[in-house]
Motif scaffolding. Structure first.
Motif, PDB file in Angstrom:
ATOM      1  N   ASN A 108      -7.167  -2.384  -1.590  1.00  0.00           N
ATOM      2  CA  ASN A 108      -6.206  -2.508  -0.392  1.00  0.00           C
ATOM      3  C   ASN A 108      -6.384  -1.444   0.847  1.00  0.00           C
ATOM      4  N   GLN A 113       0.844  -1.308  -0.058  1.00  0.00           N
ATOM      5  CA  GLN A 113       0.089   0.009   0.066  1.00  0.00           C
ATOM      6  C   GLN A 113       0.868   1.174  -0.030  1.00  0.00           C
ATOM      7  N   HIS A 135      -4.211  -0.135  -4.890  1.00  0.00           N
ATOM      8  CA  HIS A 135      -4.250   0.841  -3.726  1.00  0.00           C
ATOM      9  C   HIS A 135      -5.680   1.124  -3.328  1.00  0.00           C
TER      10      HIS A 135
END
Lengths: 187, 169
Positions: free
Chosen positions: A148, A86, A145
């Motif tokens: 997550n 991330q 991104h």
């Protein structure tokens, strides 16, 4: 168990359960009952002054890793689903945004043409395969991104925080982000 | 255990006075047989021990602005970015207000993300000067980015439209 201790146990068993054969050996039984069964060992102690203790603690603290550590992850466990990805993807996008915005701001000084029209023209002139590759390189970290990030919000609510769930959802997110990025290429 | 196979970490640091100073201070030597040294990524710096050994780690005074207000705002910004990034492309319309909100939130989100990285890897308690310099460099960069994005939004076509045009180029 040391040999000496085995002998003591055997002798004590003899005294506890007398039999016709062993009780003849009365002298041994008497000896066994008088042997101490507590172990003793020589201990070497060392006197430490507070300064010495302080030095030892300082040396130990030098060996502590930085947290969150960059190369401490076990690749077989949660590395590829780890939250560090991330951060990697986010840093990539934020770096791109910062780099482009500042370059755009100082473009009159540097003489670079960074306005959208020239960027679109330059990008459009690339071969299709290169365009697709570049788009995937942007789309995959973006989708990863985003998905997550939602998972991390769920973690903050203490949802899905079992280790098996973390592993499984991590692989789902890798699959979903690749599929999502490929879908973005079709747009 | 023979001293040649004893892990070098267990040896007192003074056994290697040549390595215990300067550049190699934090170098972990894996084994005595290895000829080259292994250099960790971001090795920990020497730590200062304040007060006595048995004193606990100093806990900063609680502050909701640096604590749960900050935490909650960070999450709200991050989560609101999900619909804000999808909606303009899904709706296919260009709304300058929405674009401005999106850009502002992305700048805030990026700024907080960079701050977290600095807090984690350049901690104030260990390297206060570097931490301060990095934080102020970040503030300056974020201000420049905000001005640059404002320029892009007002003189160019806007972030959403620019990405859409690039994507279909």
């Amino acid at each position: 168990m040391s040999a000496q201790r085995v002998g003591i146990t055997a002798l004590r068993r003899v005294t506890a359960t007398p039999s016709a054969f062993f009780t003849q050996n009365l002298a041994k039984s008497i000896v066994a009952s008088s042997i101490s069964t507590s172990q003793s060992r020589a201990i070497a102690t060392e006197r430490l002054t507070p300064d010495d203790a302080h030095t030892i603690l300082s040396q130990q603290r030098l060996k502590r890793p930085v947290s969150p550590h960059l190369d401490i992850y076990d690749k077989k466990q949660t590395y590829f689903t780890a939250s560090i990805w991330q951060r990697f993807t986010g840093l990539g996008f934020s770096g791109l945004l910062y780099g482009y915005s500042i370059a755009y701001l100082v473009a009159p000084l540097t003489g670079l043409h960074l306005e959208s029209a020239s960027l679109v023209a330059a990008f459009g002139a690339l071969p299709v395969a290169v365009k697709g590759g570049l788009k995937f390189l942007v789309a995959w970290p973006f989708v990863f991104h985003a998905i997550n990030g939602v998972r991390h919000a769920a973690y903050d609510m203490a949802w899905g925080f079992k280790k098996t769930t973390i592993l499984r959802s991590g692989w789902y997110i890798w699959g979903a982000s690749v599929v999502g990025a490929l879908a973005c290429l079709m747009l | 255990m023979a001293s040649i196979i004893r892990p070098s970490l267990l040896r007192p640091a003074t056994a290697f006075p040549r390595f215990s100073t300067g550049l190699f201070q934090n170098t972990t030597r894996v084994a005595a047989f290895h000829a080259t040294s292994r250099r960790a990524i971001l090795p920990p710096l020497p730590q200062k021990i304040e007060g006595g050994i048995n004193e606990p780690v100093r806990v900063p005074p609680p502050s909701p602005v640096h604590g749960h207000y900050h935490w909650t705002m960070e999450r709200l910004v991050a989560l609101s970015l999900v619909p804000l990034t999808v909606t303009p492309f899904a709706a296919g319309s260009l709304n300058p207000v929405m674009d401005a909100v999106l850009c502002s939130l992305i700048v805030i989100h990026s700024h907080m993300g960079f701050q977290n990285v600095i807090i984690d890897y350049l901690p104030k308690w260990r390297m206060s000067g570097i931490n301060k310099a990095a934080m102020w460099a970040l503030n300056a960069a974020t201000a420049l980015v905000a001005v640059g994005l404002y320029e892009f939004e007002t003189t160019d076509v806007g972030v959403t439209e620019a990405i859409a045009r690039l994507w279909h180029a």
